[in-house]
Design a protein around this motif. Structure first.
Motif, PDB file in Angstrom:
ATOM      1  N   ASP A  14       0.824  -1.198   0.000  1.00 30.14           N
ATOM      2  CA  ASP A  14       0.000   0.000   0.000  1.00 30.14           C
ATOM      3  C   ASP A  14       0.863   1.254   0.000  1.00 30.14           C
ATOM      4  O   ASP A  14       0.595   2.216  -0.705  1.00 30.14           O
ATOM      5  N   VAL A  15       1.937   1.234   0.838  1.00 30.44           N
ATOM      6  CA  VAL A  15       2.813   2.393   0.909  1.00 30.44           C
ATOM      7  C   VAL A  15       3.501   2.630  -0.423  1.00 30.44           C
ATOM      8  O   VAL A  15       3.605   3.748  -0.919  1.00 30.44           O
ATOM      9  N   ALA A  16       3.975   1.520  -1.036  1.00 34.22           N
ATOM     10  CA  ALA A  16       4.647   1.651  -2.328  1.00 34.22           C
ATOM     11  C   ALA A  16       3.693   2.202  -3.372  1.00 34.22           C
ATOM     12  O   ALA A  16       4.048   3.059  -4.172  1.00 34.22           O
ATOM     13  N   GLY A  17       2.431   1.671  -3.328  1.00 32.92           N
ATOM     14  CA  GLY A  17       1.448   2.171  -4.288  1.00 32.92           C
ATOM     15  C   GLY A  17       1.159   3.639  -4.077  1.00 32.92           C
ATOM     16  O   GLY A  17       1.045   4.408  -5.022  1.00 32.92           O
ATOM     17  N   ALA A  18       1.073   4.055  -2.804  1.00 34.27           N
ATOM     18  CA  ALA A  18       0.817   5.460  -2.500  1.00 34.27           C
ATOM     19  C   ALA A  18       1.967   6.327  -2.983  1.00 34.27           C
ATOM     20  O   ALA A  18       1.771   7.412  -3.505  1.00 34.27           O
ATOM     21  N   LYS A  19       3.188   5.863  -2.796  1.00 32.22           N
ATOM     22  CA  LYS A  19       4.349   6.615  -3.251  1.00 32.22           C
ATOM     23  C   LYS A  19       4.343   6.758  -4.766  1.00 32.22           C
ATOM     24  O   LYS A  19       4.662   7.799  -5.309  1.00 32.22           O
ATOM     25  N   THR A  20       3.976   5.675  -5.442  1.00 28.39           N
ATOM     26  CA  THR A  20       3.918   5.723  -6.900  1.00 28.39           C
ATOM     27  C   THR A  20       2.875   6.727  -7.359  1.00 28.39           C
ATOM     28  O   THR A  20       3.137   7.549  -8.241  1.00 28.39           O
ATOM     29  N   ASP A  21       1.700   6.686  -6.754  1.00 28.62           N
ATOM     30  CA  ASP A  21       0.648   7.634  -7.101  1.00 28.62           C
ATOM     31  C   ASP A  21       1.084   9.068  -6.799  1.00 28.62           C
ATOM     32  O   ASP A  21       0.829   9.985  -7.584  1.00 28.62           O
ATOM     33  N   VAL A  25       1.337  12.190  -9.406  1.00 30.48           N
ATOM     34  CA  VAL A  25       0.635  13.450  -9.133  1.00 30.48           C
ATOM     35  C   VAL A  25       1.614  14.617  -9.123  1.00 30.48           C
ATOM     36  O   VAL A  25       1.338  15.685  -9.669  1.00 30.48           O
ATOM     37  N   ARG A  26       2.778  14.421  -8.513  1.00 33.17           N
ATOM     38  CA  ARG A  26       3.768  15.491  -8.450  1.00 33.17           C
ATOM     39  C   ARG A  26       4.231  15.896  -9.859  1.00 33.17           C
ATOM     40  O   ARG A  26       4.316  17.086 -10.177  1.00 33.17           O
ATOM     41  N   ASP A  27       4.524  14.906 -10.694  1.00 26.58           N
ATOM     42  CA  ASP A  27       4.953  15.213 -12.063  1.00 26.58           C
ATOM     43  C   ASP A  27       3.849  15.909 -12.852  1.00 26.58           C
ATOM     44  O   ASP A  27       4.096  16.864 -13.590  1.00 26.58           O
ATOM     45  N   THR A 129       1.084  11.146 -19.738  1.00 26.84           N
ATOM     46  CA  THR A 129       0.371   9.869 -19.675  1.00 26.84           C
ATOM     47  C   THR A 129       1.144   8.713 -20.294  1.00 26.84           C
ATOM     48  O   THR A 129       1.215   7.618 -19.718  1.00 26.84           O
ATOM     49  N   LEU A 130       1.724   8.925 -21.453  1.00 21.67           N
ATOM     50  CA  LEU A 130       2.336   7.813 -22.196  1.00 21.67           C
ATOM     51  C   LEU A 130       3.447   7.079 -21.446  1.00 21.67           C
ATOM     52  O   LEU A 130       3.534   5.850 -21.536  1.00 21.67           O
ATOM     53  N   PRO A 131       4.314   7.763 -20.710  1.00 23.34           N
ATOM     54  CA  PRO A 131       5.409   7.020 -20.053  1.00 23.34           C
ATOM     55  C   PRO A 131       5.001   6.229 -18.814  1.00 23.34           C
ATOM     56  O   PRO A 131       5.831   5.497 -18.274  1.00 23.34           O
ATOM     57  N   GLN A 132       3.767   6.351 -18.363  1.00 21.07           N
ATOM     58  CA  GLN A 132       3.370   5.710 -17.105  1.00 21.07           C
ATOM     59  C   GLN A 132       3.356   4.189 -17.258  1.00 21.07           C
ATOM     60  O   GLN A 132       2.940   3.658 -18.290  1.00 21.07           O
ATOM     61  N   PRO A 133       3.793   3.469 -16.225  1.00 21.15           N
ATOM     62  CA  PRO A 133       3.947   2.016 -16.332  1.00 21.15           C
ATOM     63  C   PRO A 133       2.648   1.226 -16.226  1.00 21.15           C
ATOM     64  O   PRO A 133       2.588   0.077 -16.664  1.00 21.15           O
ATOM     65  N   THR A 134       1.613   1.796 -15.614  1.00 18.65           N
ATOM     66  CA  THR A 134       0.356   1.085 -15.428  1.00 18.65           C
ATOM     67  C   THR A 134      -0.815   1.946 -15.869  1.00 18.65           C
ATOM     68  O   THR A 134      -0.688   3.171 -16.006  1.00 18.65           O
ATOM     69  N   ARG A 136      -3.487   2.551 -14.128  1.00 20.10           N
ATOM     70  CA  ARG A 136      -3.862   3.404 -12.999  1.00 20.10           C
ATOM     71  C   ARG A 136      -3.015   4.683 -12.995  1.00 20.10           C
ATOM     72  O   ARG A 136      -3.542   5.790 -12.862  1.00 20.10           O
ATOM     73  N   ALA A 137      -1.713   4.520 -13.140  1.00 21.96           N
ATOM     74  CA  ALA A 137      -0.817   5.675 -13.155  1.00 21.96           C
ATOM     75  C   ALA A 137      -1.112   6.572 -14.351  1.00 21.96           C
ATOM     76  O   ALA A 137      -1.067   7.806 -14.242  1.00 21.96           O
ATOM     77  N   ALA A 138      -1.423   5.963 -15.499  1.00 21.54           N
ATOM     78  CA  ALA A 138      -1.742   6.747 -16.697  1.00 21.54           C
ATOM     79  C   ALA A 138      -3.004   7.576 -16.485  1.00 21.54           C
ATOM     80  O   ALA A 138      -3.061   8.756 -16.866  1.00 21.54           O
ATOM     81  N   ARG A 139      -4.010   6.982 -15.865  1.00 20.45           N
ATOM     82  CA  ARG A 139      -5.254   7.713 -15.606  1.00 20.45           C
ATOM     83  C   ARG A 139      -5.029   8.863 -14.626  1.00 20.45           C
ATOM     84  O   ARG A 139      -5.567   9.956 -14.811  1.00 20.45           O
ATOM     85  N   ILE A 140      -4.234   8.604 -13.593  1.00 19.74           N
ATOM     86  CA  ILE A 140      -3.945   9.668 -12.628  1.00 19.74           C
ATOM     87  C   ILE A 140      -3.182  10.804 -13.303  1.00 19.74           C
ATOM     88  O   ILE A 140      -3.508  11.987 -13.137  1.00 19.74           O
ATOM     89  N   GLY A 141      -2.157  10.452 -14.070  1.00 19.57           N
ATOM     90  CA  GLY A 141      -1.367  11.471 -14.758  1.00 19.57           C
ATOM     91  C   GLY A 141      -2.197  12.292 -15.712  1.00 19.57           C
ATOM     92  O   GLY A 141      -2.080  13.527 -15.767  1.00 19.57           O
ATOM     93  N   PHE A 142      -3.070  11.627 -16.472  1.00 19.46           N
ATOM     94  CA  PHE A 142      -3.922  12.327 -17.426  1.00 19.46           C
ATOM     95  C   PHE A 142      -4.897  13.256 -16.715  1.00 19.46           C
ATOM     96  O   PHE A 142      -5.044  14.427 -17.099  1.00 19.46           O
TER      97      PHE A 142
END
Length: 261
Positions: A14-21, A25-27, A129-134, A136-142
């Motif tokens: 969970d912590v790792a996932g939160a850090k990834t998110d 978000v920061r980027d 969006t394009l460089p995101q690995p998953t 979920r990450a792509a949707r957050i970035g977008f």
């Protein structure tokens, strides 16, 4: 013990996932904020080209693609034909349709959200969006990039249009170069291959060479010819280089076969 280990492992995940998110978000906030603030330059430039406050704000709300907006007001400010200026802005905006083809597969949004998301399909959201690995990450970035940029771009457009009179001669400030400069900064790292870099260079040379001789807005349209020209020359180069090599290989193969016999 096993249950405790599983719980600990779950917490780490969970912590790792939160850090990834959080990193995504920061980027996304960084890109959205940096580019969104350049809406002030558009507001000033649009007001200086003769557009009303309402026209300027509606352009940012409805069109929402900086390169096309700057191309339109720049051509109008230079005395270009409104239809030519609109055509140049339209063809610049067509690239977003190609972004959408890729992003639609990557994001896989619900059908009801797709028309709303289409408004945010621009250079910056695509770049994040394009460089995101998953997915979920792509949707957050977008989502974060699009929301941040849309709000800031429209807010600073309004402020820029309101403050244009206080700045005086807008041409002297060179604010019309702000958004293209940000766009080029985002585009440059994406030019990974030699073909892409050569195409970009040829397009720039075409625009610079045709600016003095063509009406405002047309050089941007003509620069689109850079891609087919470079690809054609690349294909011809391959044919030329592969011809002698293929002939030599065929001769060597024939000679080897005859020797074996």
């Amino acid at each position: 013990m096993a249950g405790a280990e599983e719980t600990t492992a779950g917490a780490k995940t969970d912590v790792a996932g939160a850090k990834t998110d959080a990193a995504v978000v920061r980027d996304a906030l960084g890109v959205g904020t940096a580019v969104g603030l350049s809406g002030f330059a558009f507001g000033v430039t649009a007001a200086g080209s003769g557009l009303s406050l309402l026209q300027t704000c509606v352009l940012s709300l409805a069109v929402f693609t900086g390169a096309s907006q700057f191309a339109l007001v720049g051509a109008l400010a230079a005395g270009g034909n409104p239809y030519t200026a609109a055509a140049g802005a339209f063809f610049l905006g067509v690239r977003n349709a190609f972004y959408g083809l890729r992003l639609s597969q990557l994001l896989a949004l619900p059908r009801a959200l797709r028309p709303l998301a289409a408004q945010w399909v621009i250079d910056e959201t695509t770049a994040v969006t394009l460089p995101q690995p998953t997915r979920r990450a792509a949707r957050i970035g977008f989502a974060v990039t699009g929301a941040t940029l849309y709000v800031l771009w429209n807010l600073t457009t309004l402020l820029g249009a309101l403050g244009a009179d206080a700045l005086g001669d807008t041409d002297a400030w060179g604010l019309d170069a702000a958004s293209p400069a940000v766009f080029l900064a985002l585009l440059a790292p994406m030019l990974a291959s030699t073909t892409e870099r050569v195409t970009a260079a040829v397009a720039v040379l075409l625009v610079l060479g045709l600016l003095p001789v063509l009406p405002a807005g047309l050089p941007v349209l003509v620069s689109a010819l850079a891609a087919p020209v470079v690809l054609f020359l690349k294909g011809r180069g391959r044919e030329t280089s592969s011809g002698p090599a293929a002939a030599a290989a065929s001769t060597a193969s024939t000679t080897s076969t005859e020797a074996d016999r």
